[in-house]
Design a protein around this motif. Structure first.
Motif, short mmCIF file in Angstrom:
data_model
loop_
_atom_site.label_atom_id
_atom_site.label_comp_id
_atom_site.label_asym_id
_atom_site.label_seq_id
_atom_site.Cartn_x
_atom_site.Cartn_y
_atom_site.Cartn_z
N CYS A 148 0.81 -1.21 0.00
CA CYS A 148 0.00 0.00 0.00
C CYS A 148 0.85 1.27 0.00
O CYS A 148 0.37 2.34 -0.35
CB CYS A 148 -0.92 0.01 1.21
SG CYS A 148 -2.18 -1.28 1.20
N SER A 150 1.61 2.99 2.35
CA SER A 150 1.03 3.94 3.31
C SER A 150 0.45 3.14 4.46
O SER A 150 0.37 1.91 4.40
CB SER A 150 -0.05 4.81 2.65
OG SER A 150 -1.15 4.02 2.24
N SER A 172 -6.29 7.22 5.11
CA SER A 172 -7.59 7.79 4.73
C SER A 172 -7.93 7.49 3.27
O SER A 172 -8.73 8.18 2.66
CB SER A 172 -7.57 9.31 4.94
OG SER A 172 -6.53 9.91 4.18
N GLU A 173 -7.31 6.43 2.71
CA GLU A 173 -7.49 6.11 1.30
C GLU A 173 -8.00 4.69 1.10
O GLU A 173 -7.61 3.76 1.82
CB GLU A 173 -6.18 6.26 0.53
CG GLU A 173 -5.68 7.68 0.35
CD GLU A 173 -4.43 7.72 -0.50
OE1 GLU A 173 -4.37 8.55 -1.42
OE2 GLU A 173 -3.51 6.90 -0.25
N LEU A 175 -7.60 1.84 -1.58
CA LEU A 175 -6.65 1.49 -2.62
C LEU A 175 -7.14 0.25 -3.36
O LEU A 175 -7.57 -0.73 -2.73
CB LEU A 175 -5.26 1.22 -2.04
CG LEU A 175 -4.52 2.40 -1.42
CD1 LEU A 175 -4.91 2.55 0.05
CD2 LEU A 175 -3.03 2.22 -1.52
N GLU A 187 -5.35 2.35 -8.40
CA GLU A 187 -6.29 3.46 -8.18
C GLU A 187 -6.35 3.76 -6.68
O GLU A 187 -6.31 2.86 -5.85
CB GLU A 187 -7.68 3.09 -8.69
CG GLU A 187 -8.71 4.19 -8.55
CD GLU A 187 -10.08 3.75 -9.02
OE1 GLU A 187 -11.05 4.51 -8.76
OE2 GLU A 187 -10.20 2.67 -9.63
N ARG A 188 -6.44 5.06 -6.36
CA ARG A 188 -6.59 5.49 -4.97
C ARG A 188 -7.76 6.45 -4.87
O ARG A 188 -7.97 7.29 -5.74
CB ARG A 188 -5.32 6.20 -4.48
CG ARG A 188 -4.10 5.29 -4.36
CD ARG A 188 -2.84 6.08 -4.03
NE ARG A 188 -1.68 5.24 -3.86
CZ ARG A 188 -1.21 4.80 -2.70
NH1 ARG A 188 -1.81 5.18 -1.58
NH2 ARG A 188 -0.15 4.02 -2.63
N LYS A 189 -8.53 6.32 -3.78
CA LYS A 189 -9.67 7.19 -3.58
C LYS A 189 -9.61 7.72 -2.14
O LYS A 189 -9.68 6.94 -1.18
CB LYS A 189 -10.99 6.46 -3.83
CG LYS A 189 -12.22 7.35 -3.72
CD LYS A 189 -13.49 6.56 -3.97
CE LYS A 189 -13.62 6.13 -5.41
NZ LYS A 189 -13.89 7.27 -6.31
N HIS A 190 -9.49 9.05 -2.00
CA HIS A 190 -9.47 9.67 -0.67
C HIS A 190 -10.89 9.73 -0.13
O HIS A 190 -11.80 10.21 -0.81
CB HIS A 190 -8.88 11.07 -0.76
CG HIS A 190 -8.72 11.75 0.57
ND1 HIS A 190 -7.69 11.46 1.44
CD2 HIS A 190 -9.49 12.69 1.19
CE1 HIS A 190 -7.82 12.19 2.53
NE2 HIS A 190 -8.90 12.95 2.41
N VAL A 191 -11.09 9.23 1.10
CA VAL A 191 -12.45 9.14 1.63
C VAL A 191 -12.66 9.96 2.90
O VAL A 191 -13.73 9.91 3.49
CB VAL A 191 -12.82 7.66 1.90
CG1 VAL A 191 -12.84 6.88 0.61
CG2 VAL A 191 -11.87 7.02 2.90
N ASN A 193 -10.53 12.51 6.30
CA ASN A 193 -9.30 12.76 7.04
C ASN A 193 -9.24 12.04 8.39
O ASN A 193 -8.23 12.15 9.09
CB ASN A 193 -9.16 14.28 7.29
CG ASN A 193 -9.03 15.05 5.99
OD1 ASN A 193 -8.33 14.63 5.08
ND2 ASN A 193 -9.72 16.19 5.91
#
Length: 266
Positions: A148, A150, A172-173, A175, A187-191, A193
């Motif tokens: 990851c 991260s 906070s992602e 993946l 692909e990464r999507k921030h969801v 904080n």
């Protein structure tokens, strides 16, 4: 959403439940009925519950983990095996009689474990340090890993209908990995904080993913091809997450209740 239900059985659990999983041989349509599930408890034990919903209720205790157990799951074929991961840095495979068959060392706390839906000789374990590894039970060794890059990784899922697709919830992602292409996320999507707590891919639509956050009891559902969430709600207490087998319905545990949402516009 209007929902009718019947409470069919109560089971006493001696300690706090940290994970729960259904066995694939559970059925209320057979004679006799079969209800079988396993739990991980705060006392570092796994319990196997079996009931015919009449007089025969049994509980088998599996012991071996030395720290908190974060996830348990049955093999999807027969339910004869259970996999578990723990803060004791191990992945363990248990037989139907409660015997420990295999134990794989991990490099950090094990957060999620999943079986391959078509080949039960393969298991995926996700570690808190951001590494997701795949193991061959036949060869008793790892065969593939994903990074990851991260952390902390709190959850991961192996797509029910597409074994080449893997989801991880790290930091906070969300993946997404395609295992045939790369060991890195495609692909990464921030969801948010506040960090993630749990994430699951839908069983009926591989493009739907549900996740829960640490703060404020946030529950969100995303479509991988859309930027905005299809569902975003807050519940005061939030623990556990599962999808309906055939419908876009999610369930989340609350304060002495279960919350259900039907995901529209999919």
């Amino acid at each position: 959403m209007n929902l009718a239900y019947t409470q069919i059985r109560d089971f006493h659990h001696d300690t706090r439940v940290t994970s729960i999983a259904w066995s694939p041989d559970t059925s209320l349509a057979t004679v006799p009925k079969m209800l079988r599930f396993c739990t991980a408890g705060g006392d570092r034990r796994i319990r196997l519950f079996t009931s015919d919903l009449k007089e025969n209720d049994t509980v088998k205790t599996l012991e071996g983990h030395t720290d908190y157990i974060n996830c348990v799951t049955f093999d999807p074929e027969s339910g004869d095996q259970v996999a578990s991961v723990s803060d004791d840095h191990t992945l363990r495979i248990w037989g139907k009689n409660g015997d420990q068959k295999l134990c794989f060392p991990l490099t950090s706390s094990g957060m999620s474990v999943c079986w391959h839906q078509e080949d039960i000789s393969k298991v995926m374990a996700a570690e808190k340090n951001g590494i997701v590894r795949f193991y061959s039970l036949a060869n008793q060794q790892p065969i593939l890993s994903l990074d990851c890059n991260s952390g902390p990784l709190m959850a991961a899922d192996w797509c029910f209908n597409n074994p080449l697709k893997v989801l991880a919830f790290s930091g906070s992602e969300l993946l997404f990995f395609k295992t045939m292409n790369s060991s890195r996320a495609t692909e990464r999507k921030h969801v948010g904080n506040d960090g993630g707590k749990c994430a699951k891919l839908s069983l009926c639509n591989e493009n739907l993913v549900a996740c829960t956050g640490f703060l404020g009891g946030q529950v969100k559902v995303f479509h991988t091809k859309h930027s905005q969430p299809l569902l975003s709600v807050k519940v005061q207490v939030c623990n556990g997450l599962s999808w309906h087998y055939r419908l876009p319905i999610i369930a989340v545990g609350g304060d002495r209740k279960v919350h259900l949402w039907l995901v529209n516009n999919v």
